[in-house]
Each structure stands twice: as structure tokens, then as C-alpha cells.
Design an enzyme around this catalytic site. Structure first.
Site, PDB file in Angstrom:
ATOM      1  N   CYS B  86       0.112 -56.156 -11.054  1.00 13.14           N
ATOM      2  CA  CYS B  86      -0.500 -56.763 -12.242  1.00 13.14           C
ATOM      3  C   CYS B  86      -0.047 -56.014 -13.500  1.00 13.14           C
ATOM      4  CB  CYS B  86      -2.029 -56.785 -12.074  1.00 13.14           C
ATOM      5  SG  CYS B  86      -2.837 -57.981 -13.139  1.00 13.14           S
ATOM      6  N   HIS B 203      -2.940 -59.220  -6.347  1.00 11.09           N
ATOM      7  CA  HIS B 203      -3.553 -57.929  -6.031  1.00 11.09           C
ATOM      8  C   HIS B 203      -3.725 -57.729  -4.527  1.00 11.09           C
ATOM      9  CE1 HIS B 203      -4.886 -56.628 -10.106  1.00 11.09           C
ATOM     10  NE2 HIS B 203      -4.916 -57.921 -10.353  1.00 11.09           N
ATOM     11  N   GLU B 205      -4.445 -55.007  -3.060  1.00 13.08           N
ATOM     12  CA  GLU B 205      -5.539 -54.055  -2.812  1.00 13.08           C
ATOM     13  C   GLU B 205      -6.900 -54.742  -2.795  1.00 13.08           C
ATOM     14  OE1 GLU B 205      -4.192 -54.588  -5.695  1.00 13.08           O
ATOM     15  OE2 GLU B 205      -5.572 -54.142  -7.356  1.00 13.08           O
TER      16      GLU B 205
END
Lengths: 772, 232
Positions: B86, B203, B205
Site C-alpha cells: 500500500c 494487504h 497482512e
């Protein structure tokens, strides 16, 4: 000859009588800066002069309440190791005038309230009210306010996990923006705001002071008119980047143990923080404005004291440890200066250019403020007329399918995804239920108390969670403030129970019109009575909140239009195991669908009446506390046992809308067989009432066929006469079929249901329409 | 092996990465302040999402001047691993470690969603535990995630197979409708020619824990962990 003309006194938001009260308290006339300080501190926003007697009746204590009203935010105990801090606040007037900045600083302000207590903000919710989307002025507010909320939350990295949005012409020129924030305490002791320790230094930290937001608190306590646009300088300007740095720096500073007290500078800026910290601690404070970092030159004492520049805090530090704190703020690129000192004499003394410019008793500003006990008038005529309305006053259309589709396209009911997709709702990696997928938001409560350096996190991810919601059907409150307020509390609790959470505590945001009119005060009085009673009955104490009065629009011809009375209830609940929760969408083909709770509904005060019949009248169905508690208990137990696969509260639009929403959300259809739910001896109700009537204590759940015996046995014991099997879940290729007494009344594909539901709001923003 | 997560003022997904690498995947992880210059203990540098330096001027434009970025460039030049997610992807393009730029979403609004992505490179250290051409669902959350490169750069990227992820529909078709932000060629993530530097807008994560709905992103971290373990 007084120091000030009546016009000057009025310009500070004070009455002549209040000016006299100030002179009496001081034994002299105030100077300009002092008068300005009284103006903001004696505004409704800061001192609750109209609402305090009513707020007193709220229950505020409980086993889990660690901090109740009076501090920056409430704190509740979740486990021995986890405490959660939460509060709601309004930013209505600024958002009407300057939507982006108004909304963004609303979020910034409520986040500061949370981390001022030593808590890391972990979630944001919001409650919004707009006028009709066909109005370009309204649309410009919707876009501006939504992007303002997104701007602050997204940049500070706090997920916006839920909220509610309504559209009604009652809010056409007076939108409501209420933001709620939740934090997890990271400090051993909760950081309080009462100053202590004579000789301790006062630290000013964060951003600089400028001329923005001057007298914002007074502005927020007056009606809006066509001249309000010229009050734009009263709107604060936010910087979420500095807000993020301030979160990190403050939490780090608090953990040193060198901070004695802290207060954020929100409403009334330096004026409020100095006087409240001094008054709460029973001490005094000296502050030198020449030490305050300024972003503009030539500011007067008046401007310094009344500025509402954002991202600023006032600390009382332990003497001798100020350098340690200043180093932390400098490392995060923020200002931190010693600007004053705590003194024993209980006064607020402000210095500017070497002179004393303000010398006031702290209590006169913060404690010994005016209080207005108003007379409760009789039930106003509009309410009496509404209460006389009967279901039989309607001539009914039998085009049920068309009615359902119109209701799904009503922006108040329709999907809010165009709005919540602009909010980062997943940052921090704890969002268990995404916006729109359940009746309340659910996050995992996980410590994030670590920073630069080697990480050493527990390998176990916790299962404990928190659910949160904001609720208020303002049409109910308008038509019956006492009953409507009770229903708002009950619905908030029900929403939490629908995801499997146990309701815990409330923060409330009272958005009302002027309390100086007979009707306005009646609405406020009755709604507060309802909230107090319902919070007591449902064991959800109030830990704080916000009051926003004078939400009225003045017409050029002198008339005044109040909003619907809108007491927004923010509520949090415990989720003991985030694996034992549920959303609102059907999960499996073949699951059995039940309605549990009440069969009492009415078309009075409903979305049906407003949207289909264009009438706002009738009286909401009254709440039965005993049934409400039982149905919520049953729902929670069923979810924890794993029996209940989906649960959805029947709210606006009634049973048929709840069933449609579970179908759209789960992307599965259903076969529903309805009959008159009521016992044979009761009067028959109309099919419109059966499909679209609204009432409290009603939840639609789906349960696996294999769990039916255990579930029904449990229901027989707990809700013997208050559950009905409605049908079963079908695959996504099938239609949603609703049959009454063997006659098909609704048969629609999922696509036909989803189209109006998904596009009702977004269509106004994706095509080229004129803007205001 | 050890992860290092850069912390700029304004980073806000830094702790999320640590949750993934340290809490879920039990790897040593260090959060690195932007003014540090020694990152020699680190195997995989992750530049997290957020709004570094407030994203003033341009996303990632100021972060590239941070003292730590020279060390990150040296790390990449040495063939070690760098992942930008990002805002981290934006920083990598601004720092010249990856080609192209991320500009404002075509629809102008910030978008938070969970979208299907198609894996185009399964031979990288980052992706070798995925299936070839696997369709995964990962969260996105950005206002300026529209990938742009001029036609020459784009042709080179495609010719060198540097596109790692593309936005697609649920069946894996790369269509205009499945492109959330107007990125050229539906590009969601790219690597450098050597493949040791990866930048992506989605993302991973945020998809490492089934309690939050998906573990499609965990595979990316476990791929790089097992690759490095194998080399060591």
C-alpha cells in the site's frame, strides 16, 4: 456604564441575565477576553445548562463501570487485564457549514477524548442524519461529511467499523454528525483530567494555535440560519497526520508515569482545558500565552483563549520530569513547551505580553455555571394527533411486492456500502464482522502496546472481543419521545445480542432542537426519562456522552424548523469468544427460519407509513422490558451454543425487510410461510401489518435442521409462546417466496431484491447530477 | 530469519505486519525507526501501509528521503528482500526501487474492500506456496492505488513478467469491471526484474487469521519464510 453593549454580550452567546450572573460571581465586570471565556464555557456544549437536571436521572454505575460521566470518556472493565474506553460526540453545526472539516475534526476530537485517558483508539463508529438525497445541497453534505470522516480515521489508522445513516427531510439543512470512538487502555492507571501538585509545570503539547475554530463551542450551541455560512471561521481545521503522531506520542508519554493529568483541547480550547483541569483538581493554574506556539502572528489573548485549533493537549507534569516528556514529543515532530504552572489559589490566571489578561475563579467557568430548570408543558398537539391515528385510517394497496421493493430502495433502509467502503474498516487487523454483515460491529480486543524495537508478541491470538453499535429511530422519538427513546436503547442492546454480545454500557448523544420552546423541552425531557428508564431496566449504565441542542434552521421569515429529536445511543457489549458470533445473512441451504420475540406490530410511525403513504404519524409499539430481556438472552444463548447461524433484528420495514436483508446479505433465498401470528382470540391484523409493521423485541434467526430438537426444546422453556417457525433457506438461484395463508404475496429473485437495495444511495453519487 | 518493519511518522499498518510475522508466523521481527541506518540484522524489509509524513506533497514522496531508505536501497541492491504494501508500494516507486507510479483512484474516493486477485508469478520467493494462477481474495484500502506507467515502461514490465498480481473477477477474468481503481492492465502488484523487491496495493497482512475471515495473505509470508529458510 457597563463595559459591554447588549449586542456585544449576545455576540458571545450570553444573555443579559447571564452577564449579570458573571458580574455577581466576580464582584466586577469582566474584560473582553474573560467575557469570551464565559461565553464558551457557559454554552450548552460545555456546561449543559439546560440538560444537566435531566441527565442526572441516568444510571451511571455498575460492576464493570470504572469511569462514568465527567471525565473525557467512560471506561468499562472487560477482563482483569483489559479495560475499554468509549464515548460519542457531535459535530453537527460545523459539518453543516463546512462538511469535510466539520466531520473530520469531529472524528479527531472524539479520538483525542479516548487517548487522553491513556487508551489506544481501536474503533470508530458514526451516526449520521441527512436530508433528502434529491436535494443537491444535501448531497454535497453527504459527500463532504463521508470523506471527512474517512479522511481522519483512515489516516490515523483507526478502523471505522460501523454506524447508522438515515435520510429524512427533517434534517434538510441541519445534518447530524455524531462520532463514537473506542479505545483499549494501555496505561496502568487511567489518565484523569483533574490537575494536582502545586508547583507542577503545565505543558502545552501537539500542534500550534491559530485563528481557526474561534468560539466553535458557542457556534455549536446556536441555531443555523442562512447567515451561518459566514461563520466558517468558527469551524476547526483538522490534520489527521498530526493526530496520528499525537496518539503515539501521548501514549508513550503517559507510560513514563510523569504525566499527572491530561486534557485535550477540544471545545473552547485553552479556556476549557485550563479551567476544567483546575476546577476538577481544586487548584489554580497560571498560563503564559507568550509560551504557546502560534501559527499566526499578532493574535490577541481573546483569540488564543478561544481558538479551537486541533491536535493540541494540556498536561500537568511531575516537576522535574518535563524534559523527558518534551523529548518524546520532539521525537514525534510535535511541539511541547512548559507554558504554565499549578498554583494553590483556585483561579485561572492568563498572562499575555507580560500582563495579567485574565484572572478568574476556575469554578465560575467550569462548576458554578448557570442551570435552567424549565417547566414541562403538556403533550403537544402534534403528538396528540399522532397518537389518535389508527391502522384502520389507511386504504391499503395490495401490491406487496412493489411495496417491498420501494422500502428496500428507501435510503434509510438501503445498503450503506457506498458510504462504509470509503472508510478503512480493517486496519489494525481486528475487525471480525465487517460493516453491513451483522447487526453490530465486532472487533477482537488485542493489545497493540508495542513499538519501535524487537517485537515479542504472545503467540496466542486472543479470542475476547467487543461489539459496538449506534442506534436511534428518530421518527419514533419524534412521535413519542419517551417510548421512542426506550426503543432506541432496546434496539441498540438487541443489535448487540444479535451478534452474540452481552450489552454492557451506553454513551449517548442527545441531538435536539431548542429547549426554550415548550415542544422542544417536552421532547428532551421525555426522551431523557425514557433513556434513563431503559438503561436501568436493561442494565446498561450511561458512562458519558454529549448534548447538542438548538438543532434548528431559522427561515429568512423568522420561523424555526427543529430536527427530529435524535437521542443516539452508542452501546458496547462483550464478546467472550469471537468464534461464537453471527451475522445477519443466511448461511446454509435448508436452515430453518424462526421469528423469536414479539408478535405486536403496528403500521404507526413506520417506514411503510412514511415512504408508501407519505405520512409521519401514529405511535410506535410500546416496549415490553421482560420480553425484550428474554428474547435477547435466548438469541445470545442460541448463538453461543452454535445453534443460531444468522440473527437479524426486525427494524425499519418490518419482517419482510428483515427477511430480504438476510437473503441479500447471505446471497441465499428463502421460503417463508406466514399466517396470522397472533393467538386466535386476538383481532386479525392486516397483511400489510404482518409484512411491514414494526415492533420491538423481534429477531429473525436461522438454525440448522440438525439442531432443531435442542433449539426448540430450549425455546419451549424460555419463550414458550413467543416463537414461530417461518420457513427455510433456499439456494441463490431460487426466489425469495413469501406466502400468507397459502397465497403467494412476494416472489422475487435475489437480483431483483438486491438491485434497489444496493443502488438507492450510490446512484446519487455515480451519475452526473448538479451539485450545490 | 528476521523481518524488519519500517516505521515512518504516519505509518499505520506497521503493527499489523508485526502481528502477521511475529504473532502468527512466529518469526523474529523488529520495528525500525525511519531515522535508523543499520538494518544489517534484517532479512526481509517490509514498508507498511499508512500515510507516511501525512502523504503531503505526494504519497510516499517525502518518505524516500528518510535516512533509513538508503539502507533499504542497499539491502535491495544486495539482492535481499523488500516488500512494500500500500503506502509502502508508493514509497518504493517514489524511491525508484520499482517502476511506475500510484495515482488517485479513478473514482476519486478511498476504497476499502476485499477483492479477488490473480497470481501471475508463482516462481518468486514471495509466492511459491500459492498454486499457479491462483485466485485469492485480499483486502484493499487506498485512495491512491491506481497504478500508472507510460506505455514503454508498461511494455517492459509485461515483457519481463514483472506483474505479480492483477485485479480480476471471481472466476479469474481480468476485466474492466473488476478493476477497482483504474490501474493500467489491472495491475495490483509488481516486482523488480530480479524479483527480490515486491510492491502491492492489497494487504496480505490483513488476511492471516481465519477468525477475521481469510488466510490468503498468510501464504505470501510463509512463502518468503520457507524460501529464506531453505537458502540458509
Amino acid at each position: 456604564m457597563p463595559n459591554f453593549s447588549i449586542a456585544q454580550i449576545k455576540a458571545e452567546g450570553l444573555t443579559e441575565n447571564e452577564y449579570q450572573m458573571i458580574c455577581d460571581r466576580l464582584g466586577r465586570e469582566p474584560n473582553k477576553a474573560e467575557l469570551g471565556m464565559f461565553g464558551v464555557m457557559w454554552s450548552e456544549h460545555c456546561c449543559y445548562k439546560n440538560s444537566r437536571p435531566l441527565l442526572k436521572q441516568f444510571p451511571t454505575t455498575g460492576d464493570r463501570i470504572l469511569v462514568g460521566p465527567g471525565e473525557n470518556a467512560g471506561v468499562v472493565k472487560i477482563t482483569d487485564d483489559i479495560a475499554v474506553c468509549f464515548k460519542i460526540e457531535s459535530h453537527n453545526r460545523p459539518s453543516a457549514v463546512e462538511p469535510y472539516q466539520g466531520a473530520t475534526t469531529g472524528v479527531g476530537g472524539i479520538l483525542r477524548d479516548i487517548f487522553t485517558m491513556g487508551a489506544r483508539p481501536v474503533a470508530i463508529l458514526n451516526s449520521l442524519r441527512f436530508g433528502e438525497l434529491s436535494d443537491p445541497w444535501v448531497r454535497s453534505r453527504v459527500s463532504g461529511i463521508v470523506s471527512g470522516i474517512a479522511g481522519y480515521g483512515n489516516c490515523t489508522g483507526v478502523p471505522t467499523i460501523g454506524g447508522e445513516v438515515y435520510f429524512d427531510k427533517a434534517y434538510n439543512r441541519n445534518p447530524l454528525v455524531n462520532a463514537m470512538a473506542i479505545g483499549i487502555l494501555e496505561t496502568k492507571e487511567i489518565v484523569k483530567s483533574g490537575a494536582a501538585g502545586i508547583g507542577n509545570p503545565v505543558l502545552y503539547v501537539g500542534s500550534t494555535t491559530g485563528r481557526d475554530g474561534i468560539k466553535g463551542a458557542s457556534f455549536a450551541s446556536a441555531e443555523l440560519s442562512d447567515k451561518s455560512q459566514s461563520d466558517r471561521p468558527a469551524v476547526q481545521v483538522g490534520d489527521p497526520f498530526l493526530g496520528k503522531l499525537l496518539i503515539e506520542a501521548c501514549l508513550e508519554a503517559f507510560k513514563t508515569g510523569a504525566v499527572v493529568a491530561a486534557q485535550d483541547m477540544g471545545a473552547a480550547g485553552l479556556t476549557c482545558s485550563t479551567s476544567e483541569m483546575a476546577a476538577k483538581g481544586g487548584v489554580g493554574v497560571i498560563l503564559d500565552l507568550d509560551k504557546v506556539p502560534a501559527r499566526e502572528q499578532g493574535m490577541s489573548a481573546y483569540e488564543y483563549l478561544l481558538s479551537e485549533s486541533q491536535e493540541r493537549m494540556l498536561f500537568v507534569a511531575q516537576k522535574g520530569r518535563e524534559a523527558e516528556l518534551i523529548e518524546i514529543f520532539h521525537r514525534w515532530g510535535l511541539h511541547a513547551v512548559v507554558a504554565g504552572e499549578i498554583i494553590s489559589e483556585q483561579i485561572v490566571r492568563i498572562l499575555h505580553k507580560g500582563e495579567i489578561v485574565v484572572d478568574l475563579p476556575a469554578s465560575a467557568l467550569a462548576d458554578n455555571t448557570p442551570l435552567y430548570h424549565r417547566e414541562l408543558a403538556d403533550t403537544p398537539e402534534y403528538a396528540k394527533q399522532a397518537w389518535a391515528w389508527q391502522d384502520s385510517d389507511l386504504s391499503y394497496s395490495e401490491n406487496y411486492q412493489e411495496i417491498l421493493l420501494k422500502l428496500l430502495a428507501s435510503p434509510a433502509i438501503a445498503s450503506k456500502s457506498w458510504i462504509f467502503k470509503q472508510y478503512d474498516h480493517q486496519v489494525q487487523n481486528n475487525t471480525v464482522l465487517l460493516p453491513g454483515s451483522g447487526d453490530a460491529a465486532v472487533i477482537r480486543l488485542r493489545s497493540q502496546d508495542f513499538g519501535v524495537g524487537e517485537a515479542n508478541l504472545s503467540a496466542e491470538l486472543p479470542l475476547i472481543g467487543l461489539a459496538a453499535t449506534v442506534d436511534c429511530n428518530a421518527r419514533y422519538v419524534y412521535l413519542d419521545p419517551y417510548e421512542g427513546a426506550k426503543l432506541a436503547v432496546a434496539e441498540a442492546a438487541r443489535n448487540l445480542s444479535c451478534v452474540g454480545a452481552e450489552p454492557l454500557a451506553v454513551t449517548d448523544n442527545l441531538n435536539f432542537g431548542s429547549p426554550e420552546t415548550a415542544t422542544g423541552y417536552w421532547q428532551l425531557h421525555e426522551a431523557c426519562r425514557g433513556i434513563a428508564e431503559a438503561c436501568r431496566e436493561l442494565s446498561t449504565p450511561v458512562t458519558g456522552g454529549n448534548v447538542s441542542l438548538y438543532n434548528e434552521t431559522l427561515n429568512p421569515n423568522g420561523g424555526s424548523q427543529a430536527i427530529y429529536p435524535t437521542p443516539v445511543i452508542g452501546m458496547v457489549g462483550i464478546v467472550n469468544d469471537i468464534q461464537k458470533i453471527c451475522g445477519q445473512g443466511w448461511q446454509n441451504v435448508g436452515d430453518v427460519i424462526y421469528l423469536i420475540g414479539s408478535d405486536r406490530t403496528s403500521l404507526g410511525a413506520t417506514e411503510y407509513l412514511a415512504v408508501i403513504e407519505n405520512q409521519v404519524t401514529g405511535r410506535p409499539t410500546p416496549l415490553d422490558y421482560d420480553l425484550e430481556r428474554r428474547v435477547q438472552q435466548v438469541c445470545r444463548f442460541g448463538i453461543h451454543q452454535g445453534w443460531i447461524k444468522s440473527a437479524h433484528d426486525c427494524a425499519e420495514g418490518g419482517l419482510s425487510v428483515a427477511i430480504s436483508e438476510s437473503s441479500i446479505s447471505g446471497n441465499l433465498a428463502a421460503q417463508i410461510q406466514l399466517k396470522n401470528l397472533r393467538a386466535d382470540s386476538d383481532a386479525l391484523i392486516t397483511w400489510q401489518n404482518l409484512l411491514f409493521g414494526e415492533g420491538a423485541s423481534r429477531i429473525v434467526v436461522s438454525v440448522s435442521e440438525s439442531d432443531r430438537p435442542a433449539w426448540e426444546k430450549y425455546l419451549q422453556n424460555e419463550l414458550p409462546n413467543n416463537y414461530w417457525e417461518l420457513g427455510f433457506v433456499k439456494d441463490s438461484e431460487s426466489n425469495l417466496d413469501i406466502v400468507i395463508n397459502n397465497r403467494s404475496v412476494i416472489s422475487l429473485s435475489l437480483a431483483e431484491l438486491a438491485h434497489p437495495y444496493n443502488n438507492a444511495i450510490s446512484q446519487w453519487f455515480t451519475k452526473d447530477l448538479p451539485t450545490a | 530469519m528476521k523481518f524488519g518493519v519500517i516505521v515512518f511518522p504516519g505509518s499505520n499498518c506497521d503493527r499489523d505486519i508485526v502481528m502477521a510475522t511475529n504473532q502468527v508466523l512466529h518469526q523474529p521481527t523488529r520495528m525500525i525507526w525511519h531515522q535508523e541506518t543499520d538494518i544489517s540484522d534484517i532479512d526481509v524489509v517490509v514498508i507498511p501501509g499508512g500515510f507516511s509524513y501525512g502523504d503531503y506533497l505526494r504519497c510516499g514522496a517525502i518518505a524516500r528521503f528518510a535516512p533509513v531508505m538508503q539502507a533499504v536501497k542497499d539491502h535491495a541492491a544486495a539482492g535481499k528482500y523488500v516488500l512494500g504494501i500500500c503506502n509502502g508500494f508508493q514509497v518504493l516507486t517514489e524511491a525508484g526501487l520499482l517502476p511506475g507510479a500510484l495515482v488517485r483512484n479513478q473514482g476519486l474516493s478511498f476504497i476499502c474492500d476485499r477483492l479477488p486477485l490473480k497470481l501471475e508469478r508463482k516462481d518468486l520467493v514471495w509466492t511459491n506456496q500459492y498454486q499457479p494462477q491462483q485466485i485469492v481474495t485480499l483486502p484493499i484500502a487506498h485512495g491512491e492505488g491506481c497504478y500508472y506507467a507510460d506505455s514503454e515502461t508498461l511494455a517492459e514490465l509485461e515483457a519481463n513478467d514483472q506483474v505479480v498480481w492483477r485485479y480480476c473477477d471471481a472466476k479469474g477474468n481480468i476485466t474492466a469491471e473488476s478493476n477497482p481503481n483504474g490501474s493500467v492492465n489491472n495491475i495490483a502488484g509488481i516486482c523488480n526484474i530480479k524479483g527480490n523487491v515486491l510492491g502491492m496495493m492489497p494487504h496480505p497482512e490483513r488476511a492471516v487469521d481465519l477468525n477475521l475471515g481469510s488466510t490468503d495473505g498468510k501464504t505470501l509470508f510463509s512463502s518468503v519464510i520457507s524460501s529464506i529458510m531453505a537458502i540458509a
